[in-house]
Motif scaffolding. Structure first.
Motif, PDB file in Angstrom:
ATOM      1  N   UNK A   1      91.886  74.647  39.026  1.00 21.21           N
ATOM      2  CA  UNK A   1      91.702  73.551  39.989  1.00 21.21           C
ATOM      3  C   UNK A   1      92.959  72.700  40.125  1.00 21.21           C
ATOM      4  N   UNK A   2      93.691  72.537  39.021  1.00 21.55           N
ATOM      5  CA  UNK A   2      94.914  71.734  39.109  1.00 21.55           C
ATOM      6  C   UNK A   2      96.015  72.512  39.821  1.00 21.55           C
ATOM      7  N   UNK A   3      96.115  73.786  39.476  1.00 20.34           N
ATOM      8  CA  UNK A   3      97.157  74.597  40.087  1.00 20.34           C
ATOM      9  C   UNK A   3      96.997  74.623  41.593  1.00 20.34           C
ATOM     10  N   UNK A   4      95.735  74.733  42.016  1.00 22.75           N
ATOM     11  CA  UNK A   4      95.473  74.849  43.446  1.00 22.75           C
ATOM     12  C   UNK A   4      95.936  73.596  44.184  1.00 22.75           C
ATOM     13  N   UNK A   5      95.644  72.418  43.633  1.00 23.59           N
ATOM     14  CA  UNK A   5      95.949  71.220  44.408  1.00 23.59           C
ATOM     15  C   UNK A   5      97.304  70.608  44.064  1.00 23.59           C
ATOM     16  N   UNK A   6      97.712  70.658  42.760  1.00 27.62           N
ATOM     17  CA  UNK A   6      98.978  69.992  42.402  1.00 27.62           C
ATOM     18  C   UNK A   6      99.823  70.868  41.490  1.00 27.62           C
ATOM     19  N   UNK A   7     100.488  71.845  42.065  1.00 23.49           N
ATOM     20  CA  UNK A   7     101.237  72.794  41.233  1.00 23.49           C
ATOM     21  C   UNK A   7     102.292  72.107  40.346  1.00 23.49           C
ATOM     22  N   UNK A   8     102.917  71.015  40.820  1.00 24.79           N
ATOM     23  CA  UNK A   8     103.957  70.394  39.986  1.00 24.79           C
ATOM     24  C   UNK A   8     103.335  69.782  38.737  1.00 24.79           C
ATOM     25  N   UNK A   9     102.200  69.129  38.895  1.00 21.13           N
ATOM     26  CA  UNK A   9     101.506  68.567  37.739  1.00 21.13           C
ATOM     27  C   UNK A   9     101.043  69.667  36.802  1.00 21.13           C
ATOM     28  N   UNK A  10     100.611  70.764  37.395  1.00 24.70           N
ATOM     29  CA  UNK A  10     100.109  71.868  36.583  1.00 24.70           C
ATOM     30  C   UNK A  10     101.151  72.302  35.574  1.00 24.70           C
ATOM     31  N   UNK A  11     102.392  72.365  36.048  1.00 21.99           N
ATOM     32  CA  UNK A  11     103.484  72.763  35.171  1.00 21.99           C
ATOM     33  C   UNK A  11     103.596  71.794  33.989  1.00 21.99           C
ATOM     34  N   UNK A  12     103.522  70.505  34.302  1.00 17.47           N
ATOM     35  CA  UNK A  12     103.601  69.477  33.266  1.00 17.47           C
ATOM     36  C   UNK A  12     102.466  69.636  32.249  1.00 17.47           C
ATOM     37  N   UNK A  13     101.265  69.835  32.793  1.00 15.66           N
ATOM     38  CA  UNK A  13     100.090  69.952  31.931  1.00 15.66           C
ATOM     39  C   UNK A  13     100.246  71.116  30.973  1.00 15.66           C
ATOM     40  N   UNK A  14     100.708  72.243  31.508  1.00 12.68           N
ATOM     41  CA  UNK A  14     100.879  73.418  30.663  1.00 12.68           C
ATOM     42  C   UNK A  14     101.885  73.134  29.559  1.00 12.68           C
ATOM     43  N   UNK A  15     102.968  72.482  29.967  1.00 17.97           N
ATOM     44  CA  UNK A  15     104.018  72.169  29.002  1.00 17.97           C
ATOM     45  C   UNK A  15     103.453  71.325  27.852  1.00 17.97           C
TER      46      UNK A  15
ATOM     47  N   UNK B   1      87.801  63.709  31.740  1.00 16.59           N
ATOM     48  CA  UNK B   1      88.644  63.522  32.933  1.00 16.59           C
ATOM     49  C   UNK B   1      88.697  64.806  33.746  1.00 16.59           C
ATOM     50  N   UNK B   2      88.896  65.898  33.041  1.00 10.65           N
ATOM     51  CA  UNK B   2      89.018  67.183  33.706  1.00 10.65           C
ATOM     52  C   UNK B   2      87.721  67.557  34.424  1.00 10.65           C
TER      53      UNK B   2
ATOM     54  N   UNK C   1      92.363  62.489  43.380  1.00 11.71           N
ATOM     55  CA  UNK C   1      92.675  63.466  42.337  1.00 11.71           C
ATOM     56  C   UNK C   1      94.022  63.213  41.692  1.00 11.71           C
ATOM     57  N   UNK C   2      94.963  62.731  42.483  1.00 11.93           N
ATOM     58  CA  UNK C   2      96.297  62.573  41.938  1.00 11.93           C
ATOM     59  C   UNK C   2      96.287  61.562  40.781  1.00 11.93           C
ATOM     60  N   UNK C   3      95.591  60.430  40.988  1.00 12.87           N
ATOM     61  CA  UNK C   3      95.516  59.410  39.947  1.00 12.87           C
ATOM     62  C   UNK C   3      94.872  59.993  38.697  1.00 12.87           C
ATOM     63  N   UNK C   4      93.820  60.777  38.913  1.00  8.29           N
ATOM     64  CA  UNK C   4      93.105  61.367  37.797  1.00  8.29           C
ATOM     65  C   UNK C   4      93.995  62.322  37.009  1.00  8.29           C
ATOM     66  N   UNK C   5      94.733  63.110  37.739  1.00  6.98           N
ATOM     67  CA  UNK C   5      95.609  64.058  37.049  1.00  6.98           C
ATOM     68  C   UNK C   5      96.676  63.309  36.263  1.00  6.98           C
ATOM     69  N   UNK C   6      97.163  62.224  36.870  1.00  2.07           N
ATOM     70  CA  UNK C   6      98.144  61.426  36.137  1.00  2.07           C
ATOM     71  C   UNK C   6      97.533  60.862  34.853  1.00  2.07           C
ATOM     72  N   UNK C   7      96.270  60.449  34.940  1.00  2.00           N
ATOM     73  CA  UNK C   7      95.581  59.959  33.748  1.00  2.00           C
ATOM     74  C   UNK C   7      95.464  61.059  32.702  1.00  2.00           C
ATOM     75  N   UNK C   8      95.185  62.263  33.175  1.00  2.00           N
ATOM     76  CA  UNK C   8      95.086  63.385  32.248  1.00  2.00           C
ATOM     77  C   UNK C   8      96.413  63.621  31.537  1.00  2.00           C
ATOM     78  N   UNK C   9      97.487  63.554  32.336  1.00  2.00           N
ATOM     79  CA  UNK C   9      98.799  63.791  31.730  1.00  2.00           C
ATOM     80  C   UNK C   9      99.117  62.687  30.712  1.00  2.00           C
ATOM     81  N   UNK C  10      98.745  61.449  31.090  1.00  2.00           N
ATOM     82  CA  UNK C  10      98.948  60.342  30.160  1.00  2.00           C
ATOM     83  C   UNK C  10      98.200  60.594  28.846  1.00  2.00           C
ATOM     84  N   UNK C  11      96.977  61.066  28.981  1.00  2.00           N
ATOM     85  CA  UNK C  11      96.174  61.396  27.813  1.00  2.00           C
ATOM     86  C   UNK C  11      96.878  62.426  26.931  1.00  2.00           C
TER      87      UNK C  11
END
Lengths: 195, 217
Positions: free
Chosen positions: B115-129, B169-170, B179-189
């Motif tokens: 779901x993240x890859x589909x909507x925000x590929x740049x964030x997805x990369x961060x999350x994986x990292x 969150x996920x 969704x963008x704010x939520x993903x940012x929260x996830x990354x913060x987490x």
């Protein structure tokens, strides 16, 4: 399309079941059966090629390719049409593809290209008065050879191969209307040449 | 009345128009061509067995021959390299696709978090990292606390708390309008988890140092 062709098929000796046995033997890869089928159709198909391509050596090349194609793919022939109609479809398609390839080298300046048309022109497509035109096989043939390529192809498919305008549109990738106007113009030009 | 003279004339004289004949050696050429394609396919027509039909290769060999015979041939069937076997081309394509997928999956975690890859590929990369970092640090932590399971348990509960909030969150992500704010929260987490892990690793290191110092040499 195969079925349509079937109904107005008029090249070569084709009766629905006449060659069913030969076809079956060809499907088993029997060389003699292939030769017999070749004998049956080669002349008619050569003339089809010749009318479309207007060049003897090229017609032979295309015919060779078409027969090889037909014999290697005869396994996919399911008898929805006569073998003759099936073969003619291969021949016609190959010949037209060859024309397309040829045009990459020789852009014909008169720009009577396949499928190129500047829209319906009613004055131009007015039927020519055919009364008093003397028809002879040789003269008609020579006049056909003098026609620009686009006209020649549409005329030979419609007049000689029994294609209707829908089918011509399919093979040449043009609209049915374009085929119709091209035919009328080509016919007019032909009759002028005959007079 | 005489409108269709031409059509009628052609129809009535159809046979007469078909009077041209091809040269006599045409059949020999066709036969040679058929034999050739038979050899290409392995078992050929010599023993009267049907050729294994290989339409694509057949077409390519035909084109090759046509090229050699008449230089004027430029048929529109000529798609790629004339002699390239279609099976080789297909397997190369499959390998390339598989490789590309594995690379993308490693970078973006397509299978783990579609779901993240589909909507925000740049964030997805961060999350994986980050998740990779967390996994590494967690195994490190586990190794270092092998002799002190009580400590590990304590650390783990802290981490699990963060991880649980990450999971919720996920879970919210699909329905969330922003969704963008939520993903940012996830990354913060995830960043918090990393900081916590770093902190815990430092604590363990200090404990180990102390125990080393206190043990008499």
């Amino acid at each position: 399309m195969l079925n349509l062709l079937d109904s107005n098929q008029n090249a070569g000796p084709t009766y629905p079941d006449r060659h069913a046995d030969l076809v079956k033997r060809c499907q088993q890869g029997e060389r003699r059966a292939q030769y017999e089928l070749y004998q049956q159709y080669v002349k008619a198909m050569y003339n089809v090629c010749l009318r479309i391509l207007n060049h003897e050596a090229e017609a032979e090349d295309v015919l060779q390719e078409a027969f090889m194609d037909a014999f290697t793919h005869i396994g996919s022939f399911r008898g929805q049409s006569t073998f003759g109609a099936w073969l003619k479809q291969i021949v016609v398609n190959r010949a037209i593809n060859h024309l397309r390839g040829r045009r990459l080298e020789l852009v014909d300046m008169e720009s009577h290209r396949l499928g190129e048309d500047d829209g319906p022109d009613f004055a131009d497509t007015e039927p020519y008065d055919e009364e008093g035109v003397q028809f002879e096989v040789d003269r008609v043939r020579q006049a056909m050879q003098k026609l620009p390529e686009g006209y020649r192809v549409v005329l030979s498919l419609y007049l000689f191969e029994g294609y209707d305008h829908e089918e011509i549109g399919h093979v040449l990738h043009i609209s049915e209307t374009t085929s119709r106007t091209q035919y009328l113009r080509g016919k007019k030009r032909l009759l002028e040449l005959l007079n | 009345m005489k409108k269709d003279n031409l059509e009628r004339f052609v129809r009535d004289n159809r046979e007469a128009f078909d009077d041209k004949e091809p040269s006599g050696n045409l059949w020999r050429k066709i036969e040679a061509g058929l034999d050739n394609s038979g050899h290409d396919g392995g078992a050929d027509g010599i023993n009267g067995l049907p050729n294994p039909i290989m339409p694509f290769r057949q077409i390519h060999t035909n084109i090759g021959r046509a090229d050699r015979r008449s230089t004027g041939w430029l048929g529109s069937r000529q798609i790629g390299w004339p002699m390239l076997d279609w099976r080789i081309a297909a397997s190369i394509a499959v390998l390339l696709l598989a490789g590309a997928f594995l690379y993308m999956n490693g970078q973006y975690g397509v299978t783990h978090q579609p779901e993240i890859v589909a909507s925000y590929p740049t964030y997805a990369k961060e999350v994986v990292h980050y998740t990779k970092l967390i996994d590494d640090k967690r195994t490190e932590l586990k190794q270092m606390t092998e002799d002190n399971p009580a400590l590990y348990k304590e650390f783990a509960t802290d981490l699990d708390r963060l991880e649980n909030s990450y999971r919720s969150l996920k879970a919210d992500l699909p329905q969330n309008p922003n969704q963008e704010v939520l993903i940012q929260a996830m990354i913060q987490n995830l960043q918090l988890q990393i900081n916590l892990l770093n902190e815990q690793l430092r604590v363990i290191q200090r404990i180990k140092q102390q125990t080393n110092e206190t043990t008499p040499v």
